[in-house]
Design an enzyme around this catalytic site. Structure first.
Site, short mmCIF file in Angstrom:
data_model
loop_
_atom_site.label_atom_id
_atom_site.label_comp_id
_atom_site.label_asym_id
_atom_site.label_seq_id
_atom_site.Cartn_x
_atom_site.Cartn_y
_atom_site.Cartn_z
CE LYS A 123 -32.27 -42.17 -13.96
NZ LYS A 123 -33.50 -42.48 -13.19
CB SER B 5 -36.23 -40.40 -14.59
OG SER B 5 -35.74 -41.15 -13.49
CB SER C 128 -37.36 -43.65 -12.27
OG SER C 128 -37.93 -42.37 -12.09
#
Length: 466
Positions: free
Chosen positions: A106, A181, A205
Site C-alpha cells: 500500500k 482505505s 482499512s
C-alpha cells in the site's frame, strides 16, 4: 504514472506449458493457486520466481485500466530480486514459503527507492530511502515487491475513491467501490494480480476492502507489528494490515511478519447481532450468519458498541488533524475536498472530548474481557451492506438513509478502538457482490483467528487446495 507495457526479461518468459496453470476467465493467474502450491512449484522446478514476477506484472497491466489498483511499479527491482531468489533456492538457501512470491505494498508504506505518495498531491515527489520495518521483514522472508497500491488519500476514508490518482474500482463490478482505505491492495489480490499484499487498518482499512472485494483482510492487535516507515493517520489506532486470497495464505504472510506462534483453537464463537451495533441489510446478516452457524456456541452483545463508534470518530479525527495541521493551514488546495473537510472536522474536536474518549476506550477494554473469555472469538458481518457504487455518499438500509462512510466503518471501528485483532473472510454474495464475515479475538489471537478462518473456509470449499 507511466506504465511499461512490455516485459523484456528473457528469464521472465514462461518456460514450459506445465508452468502455465489454467486461470478462470477474467480473474488473474493468482486467483487459482495458493502460496504453498506456488512455493512447491518453484522448488520442483516447474516455475521460477521470475516467471511469477512476469505473470504478476502482466496481470497488473491488464487489469490496471479497469480497476486502478496500482500507482507505481518496480519492474527492474522485482526481476533483480527474482534472480537472487532463484540463485538462493538453487544453492540451498530457503527463506520459507514466501521466498520468490510477488507481493504489493500500500502506498502509505515505504519501499526503498519507490515513491510513497499516500494518494496525495502533497507527497507526489516523496521517495523512500529505506524500507518500512514490515516491508523489510517480507524482503528478508524472500518476498518480491512488484509495486505500490492505490490508497484513499492519506488512508483517511473507507470508500477508496478519493486519491490523487483516481478511484479504485471493484474487480467484481467496476461500477462499485473496492472499499478503503487499502483499496488497491484488496483489488489486486481479488483480481488475481498478486497472491499477497500489505495494507493498513486504522478503523477497518484492510477489513472493509477485503469484504467488498471478496478476499481475506487481517487487522492485527494494535502494536503487534511495527508501523515505522508508514505514513501515520491516527497513531493510537494505526496497524499494518494483511490482504490475501485465503486465510491459509494470510497465515503464511503473518508468520513471515511475526514469527511462528503456538496456538489452540478457541472454545467457541459468539454471534453478535450486527443490528445491535448498526442497521444491517437483512440479506447480509442472514448470509453471514448461515456461513458461521455451525461454529456458534451462543449469542453475545456488546453494550458499548455505539459509544465505541463515537469514540473512534473522536480519537481518529483528533489524531488525524494533529498529523495534518501544517498542511491543512499551508496548502489546503492540494487535498481532495472531501478529505480536507473530514480533517477540518477533526480539528473541531475539543480537548476534553478526546480525553473522555481515551478514558472510555480504557474502560471498554476491561469490560470486553469477560465476553472474550466466555466465547474465545466473536463473529459478525464486516460491513452492513453490499459494496456501494462508486462515489456513493448515502445508502438505504432497512428503509432508512445512512451515510455511506459511517456505514462502512460501523462494524469494524469498535474493535479498532479496543485494539483487538480482527479478520474479514469472504462470506458469499448479496446483490451479486461479495460480503464478509468478521471474526474478532482477544489481544494476540491472530493465529487463532487465521486458523479458525481457514477451518471455516474449508467447510465452504472442502475440495479447495492451497
Amino acid at each position: 504514472m507511466q506504465f511499461t507495457t512490455t516485459i523484456n526479461c528473457e528469464e521472465g518468459r514462461m518456460r514450459s506449458p506445465e508452468a502455465q496453470l489454467k486461470k478462470p476467465s477474467g480473474a488473474g493467474f493468482f486467483a487459482s493457486v495458493g502460496v504453498a502450491e506456488l512455493a512447491a512449484m518453484m522448488r520442483s522446478g516447474l516455475i521460477t520466481p521470475a516467471d511469477l514476477v512476469n505473470i504478476a506484472l502482466q496481470e497488473a497491466h491488464r487489469w490496471q485500466p479497469l480497476i486502478n489498483a496500482f500507482v507505481s511499479f518496480d519492474e527492474n527491482g522485482a526481476y533483480a530480486a527474482a534472480a537472487r531468489a532463484r540463485t538462493e533456492l538453487a544453492s540451498g538457501i530457503d527463506r520459507g514459503p514466501l521466498h520468490g512470491i510477488p507481493v504489493a505494498v500500500k502506498d502509505v508504506i515505504d519501499v526503498r527507492g519507490m515513491p510513497t505518495t499516500a494518494g496525495s498531491r502533497h507527497r507526489k515527489d516523496h521517495l523512500a530511502s529505506e524500507n518500512a520495518e514490515c516491508v523489510e521483514r517480507l524482503v528478508q522472508a524472500g518476498a518480491i515487491i512488484i509495486g505500490k497500491t492505490t490508497t484513499h488519500e492519506f488512508a483517511n476514508g473507507p470508500t477508496g475513491d478519493r486519491s490523487a490518482t483516481g478511484p479504485t474500482r471493484n474487480p467484481h463490478d467496476t461500477d462499485h467501490m473496492a472499499g478503503g482505505s487499502s483499496s488497491g491492495s484488496a483489488a489486486a489480490v481479488a483480481a488475481g494480480i498478486i497472491p499477497l499484499a500489505l495494507g493498513t487498518d486504522t478503523g477497518g482499512s484492510a477489513r472493509i476492502p477485503a469484504a467488498c472485494c471478496g478476499v481475506v483482510g487481517l487487522k492485527p492487535t494494535h502494536g503487534a507489528l511495527p508501523t515505522g516507515g508508514m505514513v501515520p493517520l491516527s497513531p493510537t489506532l494505526d496497524t499494518i494490515g494483511l490482504l490475501a486470497r485465503t486465510a491459509a495464505d494470510c497465515l503464511l504472510m503473518w508468520t513471515a511478519l511475526r514469527g511462528t506462534q503456538t496456538v489452540a483453537l478457541p472454545r467457541g464463537i459468539g454471534w453478535i447481532k450486527s443490528n445491535s451495533i448498526y442497521p444491517t441489510q437483512p440479506s447480509v446478516a442472514s448470509t453471514v450468519r448461515d456461513m458461521i452457524d455451525n461454529f456458534l456456541t451462543g449469542e453475545a452483545e456488546v453494550l458499548e458498541a455505539g459509544d465505541l463508534r463515537e469514540t473512534y470518530r473522536i480519537i481518529q479525527g483528533s489524531e488525524a488533524y494533529a498529523q495534518h495541521t501544517e498542511l491543512v493551514s499551508g496548502a489546503p488546495e492540494l487535498y481532495d475536498p472531501e478529505v480536507l473537510a473530514r480533517l477540518r472536522s477533526g480539528g473541531e474536536i475539543l480537548g476534553w472530548e478526546y480525553v473522555k474518549a481515551i478514558k472510555l476506550r480504557h474502560s471498554a477494554r476491561q469490560s470486553i474481557q469477560p465476553l472474550l473469555r466466555r466465547y474465545g472469538l466473536l463473529a459478525l458481518p464486516t460491513i452492513p451492506l453490499a459494496p456501494p457504487k462508486l462515489s456513493s455518499r448515502t445508502e438505504i438500509i432497512n428503509g432508512s438513509s445512512v451515510e455511506t462512510r459511517k456505514a462502512l466503518l460501523s462494524l469494524t471501528s469498535p474493535w479498532s478502538v479496543l485494539g483487538l485483532p480482527a479478520i474479514s473472510i469472504p462470506a458469499g454474495t448479496t446483490e451479486g457482490l461479495p460480503i464478509g464475515l468478521q471474526l474478532v479475538g482477544p489481544p494476540g489471537a491472530e493465529s487463532q483467528l487465521l486458523r479458525m478462518a481457514a477451518q471455516i473456509e474449508e467447510t465452504q470449499h472442502p475440495m479447495k487446495g492451497n
